[in-house]
Write an enzyme that holds these catalytic residues in place. Structure first.
Site, PDB file in Angstrom:
ATOM      1  CG  ASP A  68      -2.132   0.960   0.995  1.00 30.60           C
ATOM      2  OD1 ASP A  68      -2.468   1.250  -0.173  1.00 30.60           O
ATOM      3  OD2 ASP A  68      -2.729   1.403   1.984  1.00 30.60           O
ATOM      4  N   GLY A  69       0.310   2.314  -0.508  1.00 35.53           N
ATOM      5  CA  GLY A  69       0.960   3.611  -0.503  1.00 35.53           C
ATOM      6  C   GLY A  69       0.000   4.652   0.024  1.00 35.53           C
TER       7      GLY A  69
ATOM      8  CD  GLU B  41      -1.237   2.252  -3.537  1.00 34.76           C
ATOM      9  OE1 GLU B  41      -0.850   1.068  -3.416  1.00 34.76           O
ATOM     10  OE2 GLU B  41      -2.204   2.715  -2.908  1.00 34.76           O
TER      11      GLU B  41
ATOM     12  CG  ASP C 173      -5.171  -0.420  -1.709  1.00 33.08           C
ATOM     13  OD1 ASP C 173      -4.221   0.029  -2.385  1.00 33.08           O
ATOM     14  OD2 ASP C 173      -5.420  -0.011  -0.562  1.00 33.08           O
TER      15      ASP C 173
ATOM     16  CG  HIS D  79      -9.322   2.456   3.118  1.00 30.58           C
ATOM     17  ND1 HIS D  79      -8.338   2.884   3.979  1.00 30.58           N
ATOM     18  CD2 HIS D  79      -9.030   2.990   1.911  1.00 30.58           C
ATOM     19  CE1 HIS D  79      -7.494   3.660   3.318  1.00 30.58           C
ATOM     20  NE2 HIS D  79      -7.882   3.731   2.065  1.00 30.58           N
TER      21      HIS D  79
ATOM     22  CG  ASP E 107      -4.573   2.692   4.879  1.00 28.98           C
ATOM     23  OD1 ASP E 107      -4.272   3.443   3.930  1.00 28.98           O
ATOM     24  OD2 ASP E 107      -5.300   3.045   5.820  1.00 28.98           O
TER      25      ASP E 107
END
Length: 146
Positions: A9-10, A47, A69, A123, A133
């Site tokens: 994740d970023g 990301e 994601d 999320h 995240d």
């Protein structure tokens, strides 16, 4: 060949702004968390960096399921990249590919492994994605304080 799961994740506070990335590597019962940050960046760059750094952390060729994601990363690496390379890193609109430096690094890392790509809703209910995240956001916040 080892089977590894890489969750990435970023995050970015502002876009552009201070950013953070994170990756979780899972192999059998082992779990390793990685994260980092940049002062001035974009969410897409973070990301991409998460995937690059997660793959780079693997010391040997592995079967890797990369869970992201980011539809940008997923579509870029599974759909768009071959066309970009054929066209000399130009888009269909004949413009240079944005984040080309990172796409080239990601391509290099992916080619070291047998990688498959899985999208997950951000999320939501994926515990490791939620942890990524949290780590990426924390890294971005820490960066914004310095």
């Amino acid at each position: 060949m080892k089977k590894v799961q890489l969750i990435t994740d970023g995050a970015c506070l502002g876009n552009p702004g201070p950013g953070g990335w994170s990756a979780i590597l899972r192999f059998e019962e082992q779990k390793k968390e990685l994260w980092g940050c940049e002062k001035q960046t974009t969410n897409n760059r973070m990301e991409l960096t998460a995937a690059i750094e997660g793959l780079r952390a693997l010391r040997e060729k592995c079967q890797v399921e990369v869970v992201t994601d980011s539809e940008y990363v997923l579509k870029g690496i599974t759909t768009w990249i071959d066309g970009w390379k054929r066209k000399g890193w130009m888009t269909a609109a004949k413009k240079p590919v944005i984040n080309q430096d990172l796409w080239k690094l990601l391509d290099e890392q992916v080619n070291r492994h047998q990688a498959t790509w899985t999208w997950t809703k951000g999320h939501a209910s994926h515990a490791d994605n939620n942890r990524c995240d949290e780590l990426a956001t924390r890294a971005a916040r820490e960066q914004s304080k310095s």
